[in-house]
Enzyme design. Structure first.
Site, PDB file in Angstrom:
ATOM      1  N   ASP A  49      50.550  47.201  37.479  1.00  0.00           N
ATOM      2  CA  ASP A  49      50.637  47.241  38.973  1.00  0.00           C
ATOM      3  C   ASP A  49      50.246  45.694  39.564  1.00  0.00           C
ATOM      4  OD1 ASP A  49      48.052  47.117  38.992  1.00  0.00           O
ATOM      5  OD2 ASP A  49      47.667  49.362  39.684  1.00  0.00           O
ATOM      6  N   SER A  50      50.036  45.800  40.753  1.00  0.00           N
ATOM      7  CA  SER A  50      50.044  44.459  41.736  1.00  0.00           C
ATOM      8  C   SER A  50      48.776  43.534  41.322  1.00  0.00           C
ATOM      9  CB  SER A  50      49.712  44.799  43.275  1.00  0.00           C
ATOM     10  OG  SER A  50      48.551  45.424  43.308  1.00  0.00           O
ATOM     11  N   ILE A  51      47.750  44.177  40.640  1.00  0.00           N
ATOM     12  CA  ILE A  51      46.297  43.545  40.093  1.00  0.00           C
ATOM     13  C   ILE A  51      46.896  42.508  39.067  1.00  0.00           C
ATOM     14  CG2 ILE A  51      44.329  43.907  38.949  1.00  0.00           C
ATOM     15  CD1 ILE A  51      43.947  46.746  40.198  1.00  0.00           C
ATOM     16  N   ILE A  52      48.028  42.809  38.086  1.00  0.00           N
ATOM     17  CA  ILE A  52      48.402  41.713  37.342  1.00  0.00           C
ATOM     18  C   ILE A  52      49.985  41.431  37.156  1.00  0.00           C
ATOM     19  CG2 ILE A  52      46.461  42.549  35.493  1.00  0.00           C
ATOM     20  CD1 ILE A  52      48.240  44.135  34.080  1.00  0.00           C
TER      21      ILE A  52
END
Length: 217
Positions: A49-52
């Site tokens: 997701d958005s974390i990576i």
């Protein structure tokens, strides 16, 4: 041997509430032909997701994007790369620490050179999750979509490196999977009339854990 961890039944609720982060390190063989022979692994390959997400959402039609200031103000070149951060993201630090490369690029919307392909990419998409409903809510890449892109990527690497070297790269690389927080924040708790009708929280946490295990397998 490879190291793999999934929460036990008693800890799955806590794991789900924090989001699920899985690192799978596959065996390193001395025969591997690495692009960078000083690197600990030949490539880093990421899903999630958005974390990576380093910018895959730039290339799709979704409101979940950050290709505008002030994002990227501390990134190389001070430009918004599509990372959900003012600078580097976890997979950049991982790839750099392992000696693979300074930044792990997005697979989509990026002019990837042969060496970029051989040393790994990220398929992560901000807003995605293990629950198939989660990416549909904001029109982003599902984990299944990311796996399909990975299959395409494998063929591209084989085209560049040949079957033998490609097999070595894929068997020896570090695979990073980071997802789960959007399943909770943007799905389970944001739309209580949907998943809460079917799952209480412990049951939903178990559902995410099973989905994570299935994805990795």
């Amino acid at each position: 041997m490879f190291s793999f961890y999934l929460p036990s039944s008693s800890s799955r609720v806590a794991a789900a509430s924090l989001g699920l982060f899985i690192l799978l390190l596959l065996p390193i063989t001395p025969q591997s032909s690495y692009l960078n022979r000083t690197a600990a692994v030949p490539a880093v390959i990421a899903f999630g997701d958005s974390i990576i997400d380093p910018g895959n959402n730039n290339a799709i039609t979704t409101v979940v994007r950050c290709d505008f200031p002030p994002y990227g103000e501390d990134f190389a070149g001070h430009f918004p790369s599509g990372r959900f951060s003012n600078g580097k993201i976890p997979t950049d630090f991982i790839a750099s620490k392992l000696g693979v490369k300074e930044f792990l690029p997005a697979y989509l919307g990026t002019q990837l050179r042969p060496e970029d392909l051989l040393t790994g990419v990220s398929f992560a998409s901000g807003g995605s999750g293990f629950d198939p409903l989660t990416p549909k809510i904001v029109s982003v890449l599902s984990m299944a979509d990311q796996m399909d892109l990975f299959k395409e990527y494998r063929e591209r690497v084989r085209g560049v490196a040949g079957e033998e070297r490609a097999s070595s790269i894929f068997s020896d690389s570090l695979y990073v999977v980071c997802a789960g927080s959007d399943d909770l924040a943007n799905n389970y708790f944001l739309l209580p009339h949907v998943r809460m009708k079917t799952y209480d929280f412990p049951a939903y946490a178990n559902f995410l854990a099973r989905s994570a295990s299935s994805f990795v397998e």
